[in-house]
Each structure stands twice: as C-alpha cells, then as structure tokens.
Design an enzyme around this catalytic site. Structure first.
Site, PDB file in Angstrom:
ATOM      1  N   SER A 294       6.185   6.784 -37.518  1.00  0.00           N
ATOM      2  CA  SER A 294       6.785   7.353 -36.315  1.00  0.00           C
ATOM      3  C   SER A 294       5.777   7.443 -35.180  1.00  0.00           C
ATOM      4  O   SER A 294       4.559   7.379 -35.393  1.00  0.00           O
ATOM      5  CB  SER A 294       7.336   8.751 -36.601  1.00  0.00           C
TER       6      SER A 294
ATOM      7  N   HIS B 263      16.341  16.898 -38.646  1.00  0.00           N
ATOM      8  CA  HIS B 263      14.961  16.602 -39.012  1.00  0.00           C
ATOM      9  C   HIS B 263      14.219  17.868 -39.448  1.00  0.00           C
ATOM     10  O   HIS B 263      14.579  18.981 -39.065  1.00  0.00           O
ATOM     11  CB  HIS B 263      14.201  16.008 -37.820  1.00  0.00           C
TER      12      HIS B 263
ATOM     13  N   ASP C  24      14.135   5.775 -29.167  1.00  0.00           N
ATOM     14  CA  ASP C  24      14.749   7.098 -29.082  1.00  0.00           C
ATOM     15  C   ASP C  24      14.912   7.555 -27.635  1.00  0.00           C
ATOM     16  O   ASP C  24      13.991   8.065 -27.017  1.00  0.00           O
ATOM     17  CB  ASP C  24      13.889   8.098 -29.845  1.00  0.00           C
TER      18      ASP C  24
ATOM     19  N   GLU D 116      19.837   5.928 -31.234  1.00  0.00           N
ATOM     20  CA  GLU D 116      20.529   7.143 -31.675  1.00  0.00           C
ATOM     21  C   GLU D 116      21.465   7.623 -30.583  1.00  0.00           C
ATOM     22  O   GLU D 116      21.134   7.598 -29.400  1.00  0.00           O
ATOM     23  CB  GLU D 116      19.506   8.232 -32.006  1.00  0.00           C
TER      24      GLU D 116
ATOM     25  N   THR E 185      10.410  14.508 -44.398  1.00  0.00           N
ATOM     26  CA  THR E 185       9.911  15.845 -44.706  1.00  0.00           C
ATOM     27  C   THR E 185       9.764  16.084 -46.201  1.00  0.00           C
ATOM     28  O   THR E 185       8.841  16.774 -46.642  1.00  0.00           O
ATOM     29  CB  THR E 185      10.832  16.907 -44.082  1.00  0.00           C
TER      30      THR E 185
ATOM     31  N   ASP F  30       9.305   4.169 -35.922  1.00  0.00           N
ATOM     32  CA  ASP F  30      10.374   5.166 -35.844  1.00  0.00           C
ATOM     33  C   ASP F  30      10.223   6.100 -34.639  1.00  0.00           C
ATOM     34  O   ASP F  30       9.110   6.491 -34.280  1.00  0.00           O
ATOM     35  CB  ASP F  30      10.369   5.986 -37.136  1.00  0.00           C
ATOM     36  N   HIS F  31      11.354   6.459 -34.043  1.00  0.00           N
ATOM     37  CA  HIS F  31      11.427   7.449 -32.954  1.00  0.00           C
ATOM     38  C   HIS F  31      10.427   7.165 -31.838  1.00  0.00           C
ATOM     39  O   HIS F  31       9.611   8.012 -31.465  1.00  0.00           O
ATOM     40  CB  HIS F  31      11.233   8.863 -33.502  1.00  0.00           C
TER      41      HIS F  31
ATOM     42  N   HIS G 297      19.511  10.014 -40.202  1.00  0.00           N
ATOM     43  CA  HIS G 297      18.212  10.660 -40.047  1.00  0.00           C
ATOM     44  C   HIS G 297      18.270  12.069 -40.644  1.00  0.00           C
ATOM     45  O   HIS G 297      19.334  12.623 -40.842  1.00  0.00           O
ATOM     46  CB  HIS G 297      17.828  10.747 -38.567  1.00  0.00           C
ATOM     47  N   GLY G 298      17.097  12.655 -40.897  1.00  0.00           N
ATOM     48  CA  GLY G 298      17.061  14.024 -41.398  1.00  0.00           C
ATOM     49  C   GLY G 298      17.599  14.181 -42.802  1.00  0.00           C
ATOM     50  O   GLY G 298      18.097  15.250 -43.174  1.00  0.00           O
TER      51      GLY G 298
END
Length: 294
Positions: free
Chosen positions: A50, A183, A106, A136, A236, A84-85, A211-212
């Site tokens: 990320s 997230h 993002d 997204e 996470t 990512d992101h 996501h998350g």
C-alpha cells in the site's frame, strides 16, 4: 516461476465463481510468510503493497517491491504484485517499473465527479502502460486512523446505479465496493450487506473487490465470495498475528536482543493466519451456506 498478473488471477478465480486472496505486506517477513502459506496450500496469491507501507519505508517503493518480485520468482505457485490505495500520481507512475501488474487508485474520498475524472485519468495512464486498475466507489472507511462510517451515512455504501455509471465513465478493470466491511478492524464482527452485493453483481460486469476483510468472520467472507466478490483484500489480520507473536516472544524472554528470534515467531504466526484465510477464501465457491439478508 514468472510473475503472474493480478488481472489473470482474478479472471481465473471469477471463471469458477470464486475469489483470489490478496494480502497486504509491509516487511520481508510478511512477504515470506504469505508465499510460504500459498505454497503449502497450492493456491495463487496477490501480494499488495500500500501507499502507507511505501511511506513507512521512507517513500521508497523499489526495495520492498524488488524483494516481493524476487520471492515471487522463486515461488512454486502463481504470485502477482499489486500497488494498493494509491493517491499519489508519482507513485502510481512508478508502479510499472517495479513489477506491479495492477494498481488500486483511490479517489473514493472525492466528490463523485472528481472521483470519476481522477480515476479516468489514472485508467488511461495505467492501460497505456500495461497495468490493470482497480478503483473504489462508496467508502469502506477505517483508513488513515479514521473510524468506520455509519452504515447509513452518505457514501458509506456503494449504490448499484451509480456504480454502473462509474464503471462506464472510467473504464476501470475492477471495482472495490462498500458493503459493510471496514479497514483496520481488530475484531471479526462486521456484517456484509448481501442484498446490496447481489444488486451490485447484477449491475456490473467487472470483478468486484472486498476491502477490509480482516473484520469479517470466515462465514461472512465465504458469503461475500458466494455473492460475487472476486478479490478479497486482507491486511490487519496479518498485523495482529505478527504483533501478538512478537509481543509474546519478548515477554517470555525479556533479555532477548536478537531480532531473528521474535521476527521468526512473527513470520510463523503470519503464515498460520494466511493459511487459514486462504482455506476460507478458496473453499467459498464450493461451500454450501445459506444467504442471509442484511
């Protein structure tokens, strides 16, 4: 094995009504752990770096990406590399030179028309440089220290009609949808809005990304995949596994100073977590679960 592309792995998973697991990595130990678990399971995997992880490494993307590419080349299973992101355009434009086959751009925090304009520009650049682009719509929440959005807050969920227009106007290759996950969750009690996911799947022809996913139980992840999710992002959960193992190792031996001891414990813990989550994601297509209304 040569690097795979994210687009290929997602398309292959979607062809069998399944999903590919994508894990966010921060250190070399994360990379090694994810690939070890994927090899043991005999399953393909996406390594995700990320923008936040790049910032952790002093804003230098090349060293960590090079480690991921090297590990992927030595893997016995297909591995793809995903950025990512990304909000920083300069970072986006470094992706093609670092082995990334895909980027999640993002702009979901922007008003709709600004999101469309920024994402369309990113798509044009990505496609011109051979990259697959994910975006997204809606806001998953929980990034950069912010809390999850209330389920009924404006923009908290992805609207199917707006999503259809967004895909048509931008030309994205995949869409991350906001359907109840968040997230940075350290508990696994988030609930997926299955009715909304069903409407999104009917409205869109591009692959859908969740996501998350660390905040979802195994059963919720499986329901999401059965409902049409084709790429499951997890980060996470890996951090929890590593930190818990490192903390326990140092508590058991306060005199320890060699980082190899506690990092090895952290790596083993991440491997175990990835192994379990890979089993959850990859068996979802064949599992028989009742569909719960949100």
């Amino acid at each position: 094995m040569p690097l795979s592309t994210t687009g290929e792995l997602v398309a292959e998973a979607a062809s069998s009504a399944g999903a590919v697991a994508a894990f966010n990595v921060i250190t070399l130990e994360h990379i090694e752990a994810v690939i070890a678990a994927a090899e043991a399971a005999g399953e393909p995997v996406v390594l995700q770096l990320s923008e936040n992880a790049v910032q952790f490494h002093g804003g230098r993307m090349h060293p960590t990406a090079a480690a991921a590419v090297s590990a992927a080349h030595r893997s016995d299973v297909p591995v793809a590399l995903h950025l990512d992101h990304v909000k920083n355009e300069a970072l986006l434009q470094d992706a093609a030179d670092c082995g990334f086959s895909s980027v999640m751009f993002d702009a979901a925090h922007l008003p709709y028309q600004e999101n469309v304009a920024a994402t369309r520009k990113a798509v044009r650049w990505a496609h011109a440089n051979g990259l697959w682009l994910e975006a997204e719509l809606g806001e998953v929440g929980g990034k950069d220290g912010t809390g999850p959005l209330d389920a009924h807050a404006p923009g908290a969920r992805t609207d199917p009609d707006e999503a259809r227009r967004f895909v048509e106007e931008t030309g994205v290759d995949a869409l991350a949808v906001a359907i109840g996950s968040s997230h940075a969750m350290t508990s696994r009690d988030a609930r997926i809005d299955n009715d909304l996911l069903h409407r999104l799947r009917l409205a869109l022809e591009v692959p859908l990304v969740l996501h998350g996913s660390s905040g979802l139980s195994d059963q919720e992840i499986q329901r999401a995949v059965q409902g049409g999710i084709n790429k499951v992002n997890i980060g996470t959960a890996l951090s929890i596994a590593m930190t818990t193992a490192v903390r326990a190792t140092l508590a058991a031996d306060p005199s320890a100073v060699d980082p190899r001891g506690y990092l090895a414990a952290g790596r083993r813990a991440v491997t175990g977590t990835v192994t379990a989550l890979l089993a959850t994601v990859t068996t979802a297509a064949s599992a028989s679960l009742p569909v719960r209304s949100a």
